[in-house]
Design a protein around this motif. Structure first.
Motif, PDB file in Angstrom:
ATOM      1  N   TYR A  85       0.896  -0.975   0.209  1.00  0.00           N
ATOM      2  CA  TYR A  85      -0.062   0.067  -0.076  1.00  0.00           C
ATOM      3  C   TYR A  85       0.908   1.197   0.103  1.00  0.00           C
ATOM      4  CZ  TYR A  85      -3.880   3.117   1.462  1.00  0.00           C
ATOM      5  OH  TYR A  85      -4.795   4.062   1.446  1.00  0.00           O
ATOM      6  N   ARG A  86       1.893   1.202   0.784  1.00  0.00           N
ATOM      7  CA  ARG A  86       2.610   2.367   1.092  1.00  0.00           C
ATOM      8  C   ARG A  86       3.542   2.499  -0.276  1.00  0.00           C
ATOM      9  NH1 ARG A  86       5.403   4.686   5.584  1.00  0.00           N
ATOM     10  NH2 ARG A  86       7.103   5.496   4.901  1.00  0.00           N
ATOM     11  N   ASN A  87       4.069   1.417  -0.780  1.00  0.00           N
ATOM     12  CA  ASN A  87       4.859   1.494  -2.028  1.00  0.00           C
ATOM     13  C   ASN A  87       3.969   2.088  -3.141  1.00  0.00           C
ATOM     14  OD1 ASN A  87       7.094   0.649  -0.842  1.00  0.00           O
ATOM     15  ND2 ASN A  87       6.853  -1.537  -1.693  1.00  0.00           N
ATOM     16  N   ASP A 141       3.423   6.007  -2.255  1.00  0.00           N
ATOM     17  CA  ASP A 141       4.697   6.851  -2.104  1.00  0.00           C
ATOM     18  C   ASP A 141       5.401   6.913  -3.569  1.00  0.00           C
ATOM     19  OD1 ASP A 141       4.399   7.425   0.485  1.00  0.00           O
ATOM     20  OD2 ASP A 141       5.994   6.393   1.132  1.00  0.00           O
ATOM     21  N   GLY A 142       5.257   5.890  -4.408  1.00  0.00           N
ATOM     22  CA  GLY A 142       5.964   5.793  -5.772  1.00  0.00           C
ATOM     23  C   GLY A 142       4.914   6.603  -6.790  1.00  0.00           C
TER      24      GLY A 142
END
Lengths: 187, 430
Positions: free
Chosen positions: A112-114, A117-118
């Motif tokens: 989820y974070r990747n 953030d990307g």
């Protein structure tokens, strides 16, 4: 982030881990070289077992064997989507295949974070389970401001959870823009 | 506050944080490897400039470990890229394959080289970075983008997790290992039962474990979806750390009134030898429930199951007997590989025990734990049924989508290697 995201659905089940999204043997390709990175699109979701590929049918490849892009642009999954390794190659592979959004019941946190953030794909969370309500190939439309998903093939509509804390990063584009706004990076 | 909250508060320059707070933290160590290092470096250069310099050379650790012993051209190229980056910036902590500085699996190497220090905050581009939490520190895995941000700024945003606390009381029976304890927890809460949360382990049975064995507990926090795994440090921790680094540290402990999302207590005598059946680490069964299941292969290796203690356990069972299925032995690090030659059980080295038992011995690396290029040592290529001390058994994890993987302790894996079917270690441990 666009106001509306439309596309054909590709449906998978629960706990689609990062090895299913992009098998480890393919992680050797460069993510920046224009010729090599295309292989991430070719092998995206190629680790999903055959009977689970493109539900409810099975045996439907996300990306056709000789292609680099998928005909499907919205992936619909069950719970714990993206569990397993921290490889950012996973949301990258989906993006490289042409996917713009995933709609799942829940996510593993690193995926989820990747994704956020990307700035690779937008990870929406559905309120109800959609794996049995959407079929691979259905035409979907996501209204990102209203938080609604319309299945134009069946005429059904579903609510999505608010994006919450990560909306600011998605709005900024990626974590670097977010960090610049926070004053941690030179503008 | 819990130990996790206190460490995060300290690294955010705050007196207090609460679960749900979004904070920017200062990172003490950033670790990357050959799979995620090259794309991290590409993003770092894209965002900070082609000539950008990492924020702190002393805090950047690069440990190639995934695809080392392969002829795959692209994999070798990725190691070349790391080597060139390390040379360009004169990085002090780069461990080059093919040289005496090569280590092997990053999570064990971080411990051996003294980068794991109580109270500190370590981020790595690998989901099993949570392993370092066994030293009473905060550690978690991130992707290339977050790592590139840290490489340029030394900072990362984090959401403060709630903490689930697991207390293991009693004295560990001789047939159980840390792997059984963590499979018990993952089976109880599921592969998403710890999502966005800290998993804290303590209790008498945890503190009785050697430091390396504790790492098996924190290593698999991610298998329950956890953000970090953590064990409050004790004298064993301090002794281990002081023998490996001069870095000063201040241990952190949770407050007595710390609030937990969950508090669960186990009596270890009640736990049985366990496996995770295909194709998920939470698909738990007792070994007795699946005893007799036919196997094609046994595998002892990886960050969670390739430690010296794991090989001592396996050798204890294999000594003087022959395996009846292909059995692979892969030390996590080169240091452990050397110990196989200098660690004895009743006059025999571990290395000799494995060789005489008919095991196949590989070189220190991640090897077949995550499949990898087709020539990877121990990788599956067909419909193999494998019993393994590794940490994941999702479809395709060890290479072939058609293979099936059972996860188990080194005792259980070794006992099963001798019979060719899943076997309870209590049957062979004397």
């Amino acid at each position: 982030m666009k106001k509306t995201i439309t596309g054909a659905a590709y449906v998978v089940g629960d706990a689609i881990d990062t090895d299913q999204i992009i098998p480890a043997e393919h992680l050797v390709y460069s993510l920046s070289d224009p010729e090599e990175r295309k292989y991430y699109g070719r092998y995206a979701l190629s680790g999903v077992p055959k009977d689970q590929q493109g539900l409810p049918y099975g045996n439907r490849l996300f990306t056709e064997e000789d292609a680099f892009e998928s005909a499907y642009t919205i992936v619909v999954g069950g719970s714990n989507f993206g569990c397993g390794s921290s490889r950012e190659h996973a949301p990258f592979a989906l993006q490289e295949a042409g996917c713009t959004a995933v709609v799942a019941e829940s996510y593993a946190r690193i995926f989820y974070r990747n994704a956020v953030d990307g700035g690779f794909i937008v990870p929406f969370e559905s309120i109800e389970r959609l794996v049995e309500r959407v079929r691979t190939g259905d035409l979907l439309e996501i209204d990102t401001t209203l938080g609604k998903l319309a299945n134009h093939t069946t005429g059904e509509e579903f609510l999505l959870k608010p994006l919450g804390d990560v909306a600011e990063i998605l709005k900024a584009g990626n974590v670097f823009e977010f960090a610049r706004q926070a004053g941690f990076m030179p503008t | 506050m819990t130990i996790t909250e206190k460490i995060l508060a300290r690294h955010a320059g705050r007196d207090r944080v609460a679960p749900g707070d979004n904070i920017w933290v200062d990172v003490d160590i950033l670790m990357t490897h050959d799979v995620c290092g090259p794309p991290t470096i590409d993003i770092f250069r894209r965002e900070f400039g082609a000539d950008a310099v990492p924020w702190d050379k002393e805090k950047l650790v690069i440990i190639p470990d995934h695809y080392i012993f392969t002829k795959n051209h692209h994999a070798n190229r990725n190691v070349d890229l790391l080597r060139a980056f390390a040379a360009e910036h004169d990085l002090p902590y780069y461990y080059d394959p093919g040289t005496p500085s090569y280590k092997g699996v990053c999570h064990m190497a971080l411990a051996e080289e003294g980068f794991n220090v109580p109270g500190s905050l370590l981020i790595g581009t690998d989901s099993h970075t949570c392993t370092s939490g066994a030293f009473g520190m905060f550690s978690t895995g991130v992707g290339n983008t977050d790592a590139a941000l840290i490489m340029g700024t030394g900072k990362l945003w984090l959401k403060v997790p709630e903490t689930m606390r697991f207390v293991f009381e009693g004295s560990l029976p001789p047939y159980l290992m840390a792997k059984d304890l963590i499979l018990q927890v993952i089976g109880d809460i599921g592969t998403d039962g710890g999502t966005y949360r800290a998993l804290e382990f303590d209790g008498e049975a945890v503190y009785d474990l050697p430091v390396h064995e504790r790492m098996t507990l924190t290593n698999m926090a991610i298998e329950a979806g956890g953000k970090n795994g953590i064990i409050p440090p004790d004298e064993k921790t301090f002794e281990y750390v002081r023998a490996r680094t001069d870095t000063e540290f201040e241990p952190v402990y949770g407050d007595l009134d710390a609030r937990y999302h969950t508090l669960k207590t186990y009596r270890v005598e009640d736990i049985e030898p366990l496996v995770a059946k295909p194709h998920s680490p939470d698909n738990r069964a007792t070994v007795s429930e699946v005893a007799g299941t036919r196997l094609d292969r046994a595998y002892v290796g990886s960050c969670t199951g390739g430690k010296l203690e794991d090989f001592v356990a396996a050798a204890t069972i294999l000594r003087g007997q022959e395996v009846v299925i292909d059995t692979y032995i892969v030390p996590a690090t080169t240091w452990i590989g050397k110990q196989l030659h200098t660690t004895y059980i009743e006059g025999d080295t571990l290395y000799d025990i494995f060789e005489r038992s008919g095991c196949k011995l590989g070189q220190a690396s991640c090897a077949a734990c995550l499949g990898g290029p087709s020539d990877t040592f121990g990788r599956t290529h067909g419909t193999e049924i494998v019993i393994s001390t590794t940490n994941r058994n999702f479809p395709g994890r060890m290479g072939s989508k058609e293979a099936s993987v059972y996860l188990a302790s080194p005792y259980t894996v070794a006992a099963s290697a001798l019979s060719g079917v899943i076997t309870d270690p209590r049957e062979v441990l004397v």
